[in-house]
Write an enzyme that holds these catalytic residues in place. Structure first.
Site, short mmCIF file in Angstrom:
data_model
loop_
_atom_site.label_atom_id
_atom_site.label_comp_id
_atom_site.label_asym_id
_atom_site.label_seq_id
_atom_site.Cartn_x
_atom_site.Cartn_y
_atom_site.Cartn_z
CD GLU A 114 -2.47 -0.99 2.88
OE1 GLU A 114 -2.09 -0.15 3.72
OE2 GLU A 114 -3.34 -1.83 3.11
CE LYS A 138 5.33 5.16 6.72
NZ LYS A 138 5.05 6.52 7.14
CG ASP A 170 4.11 12.61 4.62
OD1 ASP A 170 4.06 12.35 5.85
OD2 ASP A 170 4.98 13.34 4.12
CE1 TYR A 206 -3.18 2.93 8.75
CE2 TYR A 206 -3.24 4.60 7.04
CZ TYR A 206 -2.93 4.22 8.33
OH TYR A 206 -2.39 5.12 9.19
CE LYS A 217 9.16 6.54 6.23
NZ LYS A 217 10.00 7.31 7.10
CB CYS A 227 32.72 20.56 25.98
SG CYS A 227 30.99 21.07 25.88
CB CYS A 236 30.97 23.03 29.90
SG CYS A 236 31.60 21.39 29.59
CB CYS A 290 31.11 17.25 26.58
SG CYS A 290 31.04 18.13 28.15
CB CYS A 315 28.40 20.05 30.14
SG CYS A 315 28.08 20.69 28.48
S1 IVH Z 1 -0.36 0.52 8.85
C1 IVH Z 1 0.32 -1.56 12.85
N1 IVH Z 1 -0.66 1.51 6.45
O1 IVH Z 1 2.60 5.43 8.78
C2 IVH Z 1 0.46 -0.90 11.53
N2 IVH Z 1 0.24 2.92 8.12
O2 IVH Z 1 5.22 5.17 9.96
C3 IVH Z 1 -0.16 0.44 11.51
N3 IVH Z 1 0.72 5.20 7.38
O3 IVH Z 1 1.50 5.39 12.11
C4 IVH Z 1 0.14 1.26 10.35
N4 IVH Z 1 0.05 4.94 5.31
O4 IVH Z 1 0.19 6.83 10.40
C5 IVH Z 1 -0.25 1.74 7.70
N5 IVH Z 1 -1.02 2.27 4.29
C6 IVH Z 1 -0.62 2.50 5.52
C7 IVH Z 1 -0.12 3.76 5.94
C8 IVH Z 1 0.30 3.92 7.25
C9 IVH Z 1 0.54 5.79 6.19
C10 IVH Z 1 1.28 5.85 8.58
C11 IVH Z 1 0.57 5.58 9.89
C12 IVH Z 1 1.61 4.98 10.77
C13 IVH Z 1 2.87 5.49 10.15
C14 IVH Z 1 4.07 4.65 10.51
#
Ligand code: IVH
Length: 698
Positions: free
Chosen positions: A132, A134, A136, A243, A331, A425, A428, A443, A449
């Site tokens: 899926e 991810k 943002d 999701y 990522k 440092c 300090c 340090c 410090c």
């Molecule tokens: S699943 C236990 N699916 O990414 C698993 N998260 O970096 C729960 N996020 O806290 C997350 N798209 O806010 C899942 N397709 C997706 C997502 C997703 C974005 C976010 C979510 C999570 C964060 C983790």
């Protein structure tokens, strides 16, 4: 229950009894205040409540020296912290682990196969994964009871979020009722976002009105959702991709793919670039396809999330610390830009490490203006040979601190000089030394410090630690600099510094009241949070939890750590025997306790706080709750990892070696010395089958 208003006549109380009772009364009255003002559900009559307050007042009148910073007599009515009401998620909202390369993604799959033993034994069993995008944005949990939406909460710290039910009601596409036959309970989770077009339109409006411009769609979405004035949220077209599920009263689906279908049937928006993958090859294809489409999508994404499709496998895989073993985020490459290094400064961290930071000519990287980038450490800066005046490539990935990737060699001006790490440092003046085997130069000033002390205090109030609402890193640094607080415990005495706070710019009666209420709200703290907050080297959240779990209470932990100073001691042996704690962590913990200042602060904190003992998972009827188990040899039906996770889920502790404290040793095939040791010490030895019978799995 009402221990406060009855009991010994006030005149007959001795000082110790009075102090205990005042603490008890403060806690009781706070609880009733919250039940009344915040939750609208009082638990006692007004007369009983007044009696508690009257007794508190009478004891304070007799012992004025014992008046607590958090005394109910110092406030009226509600102590509900400013802002949003809190909601405890029925099931914690977790985060995801990350991988950054194809190899790491492959390793992630291998790890799953190893954990689910039957997959390790038979490579032909398919391991389907769902890919899926991810999103943002920020995560949201919607709670449905008998099909009706009853509340909505942000993620917060994962356990407790903010109640944004009223805000969510302004969403155009909100599912307020699950059609058809719905489970008694289901929490639906997803990501709230603002489309790129809506984000830009919003910023145009903000600019025209002469108010704040948002840096990116995610910040704008968060700022729009978390509005006490819901009419502001209503003006922002927020949307959500669903999701995941949290707590449920019954199973919703057998696999994730099916669950996504169910979500659509219920009327949720799911992401249409989601793919079912047969293996690594499909997963990488999905990654490339979505990454290529990234710029053309109308919402921001920062990677792919991969989830094990089968729910029964997800359940067996479970969680490690705060992330699932059955899902991971991969990522997308970071966004980059080119700029000039104007200066290189040294920052002193919480543990004294000196970090070189490049001060950059401000540049926009992926929509955010960047003017600082980390150069990590002495070796890194030397390897990249970054110099003041250089033109460099900087990159930013998600929330990670921007980094300098490389120098653009042919743009180097004449007469630059290689950077020299200081050997004292800069804050300090103490010697800064680099121990063998370490990358960081540190340090040696410790708490003397000011930079280290301030960083430790900032850590103390940071998110996974005390996380005091309205008390951010900047306030802490300012308070520390001006001498309003010196140690961690001083934070809990800020109520006594009311006048000093009021004199400060930006603080008024209301904000000071709110701050004090927010501090009071954190006096009750779980042991693992306190341990994490101390900022001991190498003790992150997972290790803090492990320590809390092993020792149970603050006093037991402190006593054991003080004793563990001696590496020959039994306490030290026990500490290093905790699965997950090695000699290096043990040394750092012992070093913390060897410091008189730290012991003083801990004792001081003990008087200010109400530290809750570690709560073992509620498996009190489990036959192995509280027992210490050692697994040895290779098990047939389960991988070692799964056996350990299962035992822990049942409330047991898993240790690495056999000692007098071991309750059971579970022996698999080819068990060696540990089985022998068990026989010597006289510990119960179980076969794998006997173990399964014991935990009711056979
Ligand atoms: S699943 C236990 N699916 O990414 C698993 N998260 O970096 C729960 N996020 O806290 C997350 N798209 O806010 C899942 N397709 C997706 C997502 C997703 C974005 C976010 C979510 C999570 C964060 C983790």
């Amino acid at each position: 229950m009402n221990t406060g208003a009855g009991g010994i006549p006030v005149d007959a109380l001795n000082k110790m009894e009075a102090a205990f009772e005042l603490a008890d009364l403060a806690a009781q009255i706070t609880k009733h205040d919250q039940a009344y003002h915040r939750d609208d559900s009082p638990e006692i009559s007004d007369a009983d409540y007044d009696a508690l307050r009257a007794r508190n007042g009478a004891i304070e009148a007799r012992f004025p020296g014992l008046v607590r910073a958090d005394s109910p007599s110092k406030r009226v009515g509600s102590t509900a912290a400013a802002g949003f009401t809190k909601i405890r998620h029925a099931q914690a909202m977790l985060s995801l682990g990350n991988v950054f390369s194809e190899d790491e993604l492959a390793d992630f799959l291998t790890g799953i196969r190893r954990f689910l033993k039957e997959l390790a034994d038979d490579e032909t069993i398919p391991l389907e994964m769902v890919a899926e995008p991810k999103i943002d944005g920020l995560s949201l949990s919607l709670r449905y009871e008998s099909g009706a939406l009853v509340s909505a909460a942000t993620r917060g710290d994962g356990a407790v979020g903010e109640d944004v039910t009223k805000n969510v009601m302004t969403f155009k596409d909100l599912v307020t009722r699950l059609p058809g036959e719905a489970p008694d309970l289901v929490e639906i989770r997803g990501e709230v976002y603002l489309s790129k077009a809506d984000f830009q339109a919003l910023n145009v409006r903000q600019a025209e009105a002469g108010i704040k411009i948002f840096a990116n769609p995610r910040n704008a979405a968060a700022g729009s959702l978390r509005q006490l004035d819901t009419s502001i949220t209503a003006g922002r077209p927020l949307k959500m991709f669903a999701y995941a599920w949290g707590a449920t009263s019954e199973p919703i689906a057998e696999n994730h793919w099916q669950f996504l279908d169910q979500l659509k049937t219920w009327g949720f928006q799911t992401n249409d670039r989601t793919r079912l993958c047969a293996g690594l090859e499909d997963m990488l294809e999905a990654y490339t396809a979505v990454n290529d489409a990234r710029a053309s999508l109308d919402y921001d994404i920062d990677g792919m999330v991969y989830k094990v499709n089968r729910i029964d496998w997800q359940e067996r895989l479970g969680f490690v610390s705060r992330a699932p073993r059955w899902a991971v985020a991969y990522k997308f490459p970071a966004e980059q830009a080119v700029t000039v290094v104007n200066d290189i400064e040294i920052q002193v961290g919480r543990t004294g490490s000196l970090t070189p930071v490049a001060k950059l000519e401000p540049v926009t990287v992926g929509g955010v203006v960047v003017s600082n980038a980390t150069l990590h450490n002495e070796d890194e800066i030397a390897r990249k040979d970054v110099r003041v005046g250089d033109t460099v490539v900087v990159q930013r990935a998600g929330d990670v601190i921007p980094q300098v990737v490389e120098v653009v060699a042919d743009k180097r001006p004449k007469n630059t000089q290689a950077f020299q790490m200081p050997d004292t440092c800069p804050e300090c003046g103490s010697p800064a030394v680099r121990s063998e085997g370490e990358v960081a130069r540190r340090c040696t000033g410790g708490y003397t410090c000011p930079a280290q002390a301030a960083e430790k205090l900032k850590h103390f109030v940071s998110r996974g630690a005390f996380d005091i609402e309205g008390l951010g890193a900047k306030h802490i640094a300012d308070f520390f600099e001006d001498g309003i607080i010196e140690t961690e415990a001083d934070i809990f005495r800020l109520g006594e510094k009311r006048d000093a706070l009021l004199e400060r710019e930006g603080w008024g009666d209301l904000s000071v009241d709110n701050l004090i209420a927010a501090i009071d709200a954190r006096r009750a703290v779980p042991l693992e949070r306190l341990i994490y907050a101390l900022g001991i080297r190498q003790v992150g959240q997972a290790t803090a939890r492990l320590l809390a779990k092993t020792y149970g209470s603050l006093s037991a932990w402190m006593a054991a750590m003080i004793a563990a100073k001696d590496p020959e001691s039994e306490a030290y042996q026990e500490l290093t025997n905790v699965d997950g704690i090695g000699p290096s962590v043990a040394e750092d913990v012992a070093a913390y306790f060897a410091h008189a200042r730290n012991l003083g602060v801990l004792e001081d904190l003990g008087t200010q706080l109400d530290v809750a003992n570690f709560e073992t998972p509620d498996e009190t009827d489990s036959p192995v709750a509280g027992k210490t188990i050692v697994f040895t040899g290779s098990l047939e039906r389960m991988s070692r990892g799964e056996a350990k996770a299962k035992a822990e889920a049942l409330g047991a502790k898993v240790a690495g070696s056999v000692s007098k404290k071991t309750d059971y040793v579970v022996v698999g095939a080819d068990a060696g010395s540990k089985a022998k040791k068990a026989a010597e010490v006289g510990v119960d030895v179980l076969s794998e089958d006997e173990w399964r019978t014991l935990i009711g799995e056979a």
